[in-house]
Design an enzyme around this catalytic site. Structure first.
Site, PDB file in Angstrom:
ATOM      1  N   ASP A 300       0.860  -1.181   0.000  1.00  0.00           N
ATOM      2  CA  ASP A 300       0.000   0.000   0.000  1.00  0.00           C
ATOM      3  C   ASP A 300       0.897   1.232   0.000  1.00  0.00           C
ATOM      4  OD1 ASP A 300      -2.362   1.605   0.383  1.00  0.00           O
ATOM      5  OD2 ASP A 300      -1.777   1.786   2.484  1.00  0.00           O
ATOM      6  N   ASP A 496      -1.966  -0.560   5.904  1.00  0.00           N
ATOM      7  CA  ASP A 496      -2.244  -0.020   7.237  1.00  0.00           C
ATOM      8  C   ASP A 496      -3.681   0.410   7.446  1.00  0.00           C
ATOM      9  OD1 ASP A 496      -2.203   2.339   5.644  1.00  0.00           O
ATOM     10  OD2 ASP A 496      -1.742   3.515   7.428  1.00  0.00           O
ATOM     11  N   ASP A 500      -7.220  -1.945   3.440  1.00  0.00           N
ATOM     12  CA  ASP A 500      -6.237  -2.984   3.167  1.00  0.00           C
ATOM     13  C   ASP A 500      -6.587  -4.306   3.843  1.00  0.00           C
ATOM     14  OD1 ASP A 500      -4.525  -1.167   1.776  1.00  0.00           O
ATOM     15  OD2 ASP A 500      -3.848  -0.387   3.698  1.00  0.00           O
TER      16      ASP A 500
END
Length: 600
Positions: A300, A496, A500
């Site tokens: 990410d 995080d 996700d």
């Protein structure tokens, strides 16, 4: 714990009885202490066989059964103790830091403030229906999807979309559940029931992904078939060749794969403890093994490769103005605001040791900007539209174009556009080094998967030389990226935010930035970075490799010695009890070797 206590207690009690002359009673106690472990083991074997798995547990079951059948209860009790100890260690590793998803489900409040005929009422979110009007207070997480019914709303969406900068939703715009109100209170008209909200959908994705995720295969079971075949060949051959069933039992006892049953869990637990020492929480032995096997990394952006919060990246100053003075005036005025961008500007000014003045006559327009007096000068800070209303006829100055991924704040001083403050989510200082270390650790392909726009993420991809970019992703699309990457090899997903969480759950190993990340990602991940440092991920992969190497050393040495002992037992040089004691000595050696994983 109960099985371990039964085996150890039986061995001790039987030894005491034997010493005082009660040999018959001692044999009875040893046999009785073996039975609970054997029955538990048989249940596990049946369950495994129904799944199509044949593990080394079969050898342990055969040796205990044969020991009881051929009148060698002490040997059976020793094997039961070894097996129960290994199971206890392995289960301890799996239980370590395993949490429920209560934090994810508990993020959204169970009640909401609803406008009614008699004023505001606190009601359960399950009772909300489309069309209900809610009051959303500052700092609250939106419980349902809705339409902003006030003039505007300033919300933080990073937990849901990965976007690090706050968003201003104008009247009539849609705001999603799971986001946080960071501006003044506003009214929200319910768009859909709580069960159908965006946040509830993500929760369901996480639960579905966890249920569909294949269980990890124990390292010990990878060697099950050939070792089982060798054991049966030697024990059966010794019995047929000599006609003595005790020789077959002796082979089975020394063949009990305790170097695998014991040493591997010890090495894994040592690796988990070592990882915890550097701030990385690994949820079980399977997760540590998977971390070392990963060949594709899906990362990410916001909060992972970047800091996840806005910071001052540049200042453009109009002719006649100085950059530091523009920042000082803007930060001084922003002391009267609680906006996240105001906090970023104040932090930047203090980092430059600028003296901030006390603002006066401050008037803030929620989600747009604020104006006031600083050191006798009229100052206005806000977006381009807000600033335009405070610029006089002679104060309009052309400004340059800025990067599409940055947020800009115009600063107007005494009716003149004095400058523009550029804010962006800066890349972590260790990001480039971590990417290099990941490649050296065996990661063949790195993919950046983000909910941000491609224009925002592309500079990061180019700077870090990442192999592929997937942008504008929804939580479900992130899951699809992970599944697609799995065609290349085992996938490690690092993220995080709440967005996700489904991808973390479906990856071969999910890694969450737990220091400041969302609880949802930490709960669905296999590995959690407890400190806000990405380099600890590379450290954890190194620990995983070292633990696996030490475990493999224990396997090779332990099984090698066991095979030699099996041959000696088949030739009649070892009795069952002697074989059990020899196996214990081998266990001690490989366990001491496995404990080396505790060191750096």
């Amino acid at each position: 714990m109960a099985l371990l206590a039964a085996a150890l207690g039986g061995l001790s009690a039987g030894a005491l009885l034997y010493l005082v002359g009660g040999r018959g009673a001692a044999s009875f106690v040893w046999g009785l202490a073996t039975l609970p472990v054997l029955l538990s083991l048989l249940i596990q074997i049946v369950t495994s066989l129904r799944r199509g798995d044949a593990g080394l547990d079969i050898i342990a079951a055969l040796s205990m059964s044969a020991a009881l059948a051929f009148g060698e209860p002490l040997a059976g009790n020793v094997v039961a103790l070894m097996y129960a100890g290994g199971q206890f260690l392995e289960n301890f590793a799996e239980r370590r830091a395993r949490r429920e998803m209560t934090a994810l489900l508990g993020r959204v409040a169970r009640t909401a403030m609803k406008h009614g005929p008699d004023g505001l009422q606190e009601v359960a979110i399950e009772s909300l229906a489309p069309g209900d009007r809610l009051l959303i207070r500052q700092g609250e997480v939106l419980p349902v999807d809705g339409v902003v019914a006030s003039r505007s709303a300033t919300i933080e969406t990073s937990a849901l979309t990965g976007e690090s900068l706050p968003v201003t939703v104008e009247s009539g715009g849609e705001a999603l559940s799971g986001t946080t109100a960071i501006g003044p209170p506003f009214d929200l008209t319910v768009l859909r029931p709580a069960a159908d909200s965006a946040y509830a959908g993500i929760v369901r994705l996480v639960e579905s992904a966890q249920q569909s995720k294949a269980p990890s295969v124990r390292l010990a079971d990878r060697y099950a078939l050939w070792f089982l075949a060798l054991t049966l060949l030697l024990s059966g051959g010794a019995w047929i060749w000599t006609g003595d069933p005790i020789r077959a039992l002796a082979v089975l006892v020394v063949a009990t794969p305790c170097p695998l049953i014991l040493a591997v869990p010890v090495a894994i637990i040592a690796g988990i403890s070592r990882a915890a020492g550097v701030g990385v929480l690994v949820k079980g032995g399977g997760a540590l093994e998977a971390l070392g096997r990963a060949r594709v990394a899906v990362l990410d952006k916001t909060g992972t490769l970047t800091h996840g919060r806005a910071g001052l990246s540049d200042i453009w100053a109009a002719p006649g103005f100085e950059a530091d003075e523009i920042l000082r005036l803007a930060a001084s005025l922003d002391q009267a605001s609680t906006h996240v961008m105001a906090e970023a500007l104040i932090e930047a000014a203090r980092a430059r040791s600028l003296r901030l003045s006390t603002p006066q006559n401050v008037l803030e327009t929620a989600g747009a900007g604020l104006a006031g007096i600083v050191d006798g000068r009229k100052v206005a800070v806000g977006g381009s539209i807000y600033a335009r209303d405070h610029v006089g006829d002679n104060g309009r100055i052309g400004k340059p174009a800025f990067a599409s991924g940055a947020a800009t704040v115009d600063v107007v001083v005494d009716g003149t556009l004095a400058g523009v403050l550029v804010l962006a989510d800066p890349m972590r200082g260790d990001a480039a080094t971590v990417i290099q270390r990941l490649r050296k650790a065996g990661i063949d392909r790195i993919v950046l998967a983000t909910g941000d726009r491609a224009a925002v993420a592309r500079p990061l991809v180019e700077a870090l030389r990442i192999d592929a970019l997937k942008a504008d992703l929804t939580p479900q699309e992130k899951v699809d990226v992970v599944l697609e990457a799995r065609k290349i090899g085992p996938v490690m997903m690092v993220g995080d935010g709440v967005n996700d969480a489904p991808a973390l759950a479906v990856a071969d190993v999910g890694v969450a930035m737990g220091a400041r990340g969302a609880a949802a990602s930490s709960e669905s991940a296999d590995v959690v970075l407890l400190v806000d440092r990405l380099d600890r991920l590379a450290d954890a992969i190194g620990i995983s490799h070292r633990s696996a190497k030490i475990a493999m050393q224990s396997v090779v040495v332990g099984l090698g010695l066991s095979i030699l002992a099996m041959i000696a037992a088949a030739l009649g040089y070892l009795q069952p009890l002697q074989g059990a004691l020899l196996q214990e000595a081998i266990d001690v050696a490989v366990i001491l070797n496995a404990l080396r994983a505790l060191r750096g």
